[in-house]
Design an enzyme around this catalytic site. Structure first.
Site, mmCIF file in Angstrom:
data_model
loop_
_atom_site.group_PDB
_atom_site.id
_atom_site.type_symbol
_atom_site.label_atom_id
_atom_site.label_comp_id
_atom_site.label_asym_id
_atom_site.label_seq_id
_atom_site.Cartn_x
_atom_site.Cartn_y
_atom_site.Cartn_z
ATOM 1 N N TYR A 51 -1.993 -28.713 17.394
ATOM 2 C CA TYR A 51 -1.404 -28.022 18.555
ATOM 3 C C TYR A 51 -1.611 -28.839 19.831
ATOM 4 O O TYR A 51 -1.068 -28.513 20.875
ATOM 5 C CB TYR A 51 -2.012 -26.623 18.762
ATOM 6 C CG TYR A 51 -1.891 -25.667 17.600
ATOM 7 C CD1 TYR A 51 -1.067 -25.939 16.517
ATOM 8 C CD2 TYR A 51 -2.603 -24.473 17.575
ATOM 9 C CE1 TYR A 51 -0.967 -25.061 15.446
ATOM 10 C CE2 TYR A 51 -2.502 -23.582 16.518
ATOM 11 C CZ TYR A 51 -1.688 -23.890 15.449
ATOM 12 O OH TYR A 51 -1.603 -23.011 14.401
ATOM 13 N N HIS A 104 -5.470 -27.233 7.385
ATOM 14 C CA HIS A 104 -4.245 -26.639 7.933
ATOM 15 C C HIS A 104 -3.166 -26.407 6.865
ATOM 16 O O HIS A 104 -2.559 -25.342 6.807
ATOM 17 C CB HIS A 104 -3.716 -27.552 9.045
ATOM 18 C CG HIS A 104 -2.872 -26.854 10.063
ATOM 19 N ND1 HIS A 104 -2.825 -27.231 11.371
ATOM 20 C CD2 HIS A 104 -2.023 -25.798 9.961
ATOM 21 C CE1 HIS A 104 -1.997 -26.438 12.042
ATOM 22 N NE2 HIS A 104 -1.496 -25.564 11.203
HETATM 23 N N1 LIG Z 1 -1.798 -22.025 10.026
HETATM 24 C C1 LIG Z 1 -0.562 -22.273 10.329
HETATM 25 O O1 LIG Z 1 0.129 -23.051 9.656
HETATM 26 C C2 LIG Z 1 0.044 -21.605 11.537
HETATM 27 C C3 LIG Z 1 1.433 -21.656 11.738
HETATM 28 C C4 LIG Z 1 1.958 -21.001 12.855
HETATM 29 C C5 LIG Z 1 1.125 -20.321 13.744
HETATM 30 N N2 LIG Z 1 -0.227 -20.298 13.544
HETATM 31 C C6 LIG Z 1 -1.137 -19.580 14.457
HETATM 32 O O2 LIG Z 1 -0.720 -18.220 14.525
HETATM 33 C C7 LIG Z 1 -0.545 -17.844 15.893
HETATM 34 C C8 LIG Z 1 0.490 -16.748 16.025
HETATM 35 O O3 LIG Z 1 1.730 -17.132 15.469
HETATM 36 P P1 LIG Z 1 2.996 -17.553 16.359
HETATM 37 O O4 LIG Z 1 2.572 -17.976 17.692
HETATM 38 O O5 LIG Z 1 3.776 -18.489 15.518
HETATM 39 O O6 LIG Z 1 3.879 -16.221 16.413
HETATM 40 P P2 LIG Z 1 3.619 -14.678 16.761
HETATM 41 O O7 LIG Z 1 2.273 -14.480 17.319
HETATM 42 O O8 LIG Z 1 4.068 -13.904 15.588
HETATM 43 O O9 LIG Z 1 4.716 -14.451 17.875
HETATM 44 C C9 LIG Z 1 4.642 -15.019 19.162
HETATM 45 C C10 LIG Z 1 5.956 -14.691 19.865
HETATM 46 O O10 LIG Z 1 6.115 -13.267 19.924
HETATM 47 C C11 LIG Z 1 6.192 -12.836 21.282
HETATM 48 N N3 LIG Z 1 5.383 -11.609 21.350
HETATM 49 C C12 LIG Z 1 4.032 -11.513 21.371
HETATM 50 N N4 LIG Z 1 3.648 -10.230 21.343
HETATM 51 C C13 LIG Z 1 4.780 -9.485 21.313
HETATM 52 C C14 LIG Z 1 5.029 -8.089 21.275
HETATM 53 N N5 LIG Z 1 4.038 -7.193 21.263
HETATM 54 N N6 LIG Z 1 6.310 -7.677 21.243
HETATM 55 C C15 LIG Z 1 7.326 -8.574 21.264
HETATM 56 N N7 LIG Z 1 7.158 -9.903 21.290
HETATM 57 C C16 LIG Z 1 5.878 -10.356 21.310
HETATM 58 C C17 LIG Z 1 5.646 -13.980 22.114
HETATM 59 O O11 LIG Z 1 6.303 -14.025 23.354
HETATM 60 P P3 LIG Z 1 5.464 -13.906 24.724
HETATM 61 O O12 LIG Z 1 4.497 -15.050 24.724
HETATM 62 O O13 LIG Z 1 6.501 -13.994 25.779
HETATM 63 O O14 LIG Z 1 4.786 -12.551 24.679
HETATM 64 C C18 LIG Z 1 6.026 -15.198 21.271
HETATM 65 O O15 LIG Z 1 7.372 -15.570 21.508
HETATM 66 C C19 LIG Z 1 -0.152 -19.175 16.547
HETATM 67 O O16 LIG Z 1 -0.228 -19.099 17.963
HETATM 68 C C20 LIG Z 1 -1.133 -20.102 15.898
HETATM 69 O O17 LIG Z 1 -2.409 -19.974 16.510
HETATM 70 C C21 LIG Z 1 -0.774 -20.924 12.442
#
Ligand SMILES: NC(=O)c1ccc[n+]([C@@H]2O[C@H](COP(=O)([O-])OP(=O)(O)OC[C@H]3O[C@@H](n4cnc5c(N)ncnc54)[C@H](OP(=O)(O)O)[C@@H]3O)[C@@H](O)[C@H]2O)c1
Length: 266
Positions: free
Chosen positions: A38, A96
């Protein structure tokens, strides 16, 4: 113990990232999920440094990238993560992706086992591992991961992998728990449940995951949504509501078609 709710930090970089993560800490988040890839471990470390929260109250995790699965590189990478975050230890370190075509993940796992012995990390786990990959870790090292962080949201609810993790006492943690704000947010089934409970669709999805026994790490840059995403304990979904969300599962429900059997990330 892996906290039930943590804060995802993907895409939170630089000064703006520091501000958003500081805001999340001020809003009560204590677990932070980052990764070498990241390119924001420095950002996370800076937000931690700015906060006055005692280290022992925080739960900080990072992830080893695929390009450093060889033993010595893995150890050095963990040390570099610590230096970037200005921390003495990490609470959790994950591999990862398994990158099975390269087939070096057992060697990487051995490095994580030793990093734990050296005191660099408190707990060790994996991300995006399938049963066959975890079986091999167990067979070749005798050590099971504490946690498997996997893609999980209503379109990809991972019943088989969840079952396998539970049978092996491995915590399932959901990444993209709200589907990275994809079409799932306008699913009528979930909207109806949200109306009934006077909650947002995001809260219903996260509550569904908590009731499945899954830990969640939603990312949000918004003050309001950061607070909503952790206000999940004053209501409960019925069995019928749980089932109706689980039934939204699709055979091709992954967000970006990243199948850990073939997809590799470095
Ligand atoms: N291990 C892996 O391979 C892997 C892969 C992907 C992600 N991750 C980790 O998982 C974390 C979370 O996943 P992600 O960031 O991909 O997606 P997520 O948390 O599912 O979604 C984030 C998105 O949803 C919006 N959002 C957040 N809360 C909301 C709500 N209550 N209602 C409506 N929209 C909302 C955010 O916008 P706003 O910011 O405008 O609120 C952002 O656009 C990552 O940040 C990372 O740390 C790990």
């Amino acid at each position: 113990m892996v906290p039930l709710i943590g804060f995802g930090t993907y895409k939170l970089n630089g000064a703006q990232g520091v501000n958003t993560i500081t805001q999340a800490l001020n809003n009560g988040y204590r677990a932070l999920d980052t990764a070498v890839n990241y390119e924001n471990e420095g950002t996370v470390g800076q937000a931690i440094k700015r906060s006055s929260i005692p280290r022992e109250q925080l739960f900080v995790s990072s992830k080893l990238p695929g390009r450093h699965h060889h033993y010595h590189e893995a150890i050095v990478t963990i040390q570099e993560s610590l230096y970037r975050m200005q921390l003495d230890y990490l609470d959790l370190y994950l591999i990862h992706w398994p990158n099975p075509l390269e087939d070096n993940y057992v060697e990487a796992w051995q490095a994580l086992i030793d990093a734990q012995k050296f005191g660099l990390v408190r707990s060790i786990g994996v991300s995006n591992f399938l049963p066959e990959h975890i079986d091999r870790l167990e067979r070749e090292t005798g050590v099971l991961p504490a946690i498997n962080q996997i893609e999980l949201h209503p379109y990809w609810s991972q019943s088989e992998q969840r079952k396998y993790n539970a049978e092996h006492k491995i915590v399932t943690q959901a990444w993209s728990p709200i589907g990275r704000a994809n079409a799932v947010l306008s699913e009528p089934v979930i909207q109806k449940i949200a109306q009934k409970h006077s909650k947002t669709v995001g809260q219903i999805i996260l509550r569904w995951e908590i009731q499945l026994g899954v830990s969640v790490i939603p990312k949000s840059s918004s003050q309001v949504r950061q607070l909503q995403n952790k206000a999940l304990f004053d209501f409960e979904l019925s069995t019928a509501e749980m089932d109706s969300i689980t039934n939204l599962d699709k055979t091709d429900g992954r967000n970006k078609n990243q199948d850990p059997a073939t997809y590799q990330e470095f």
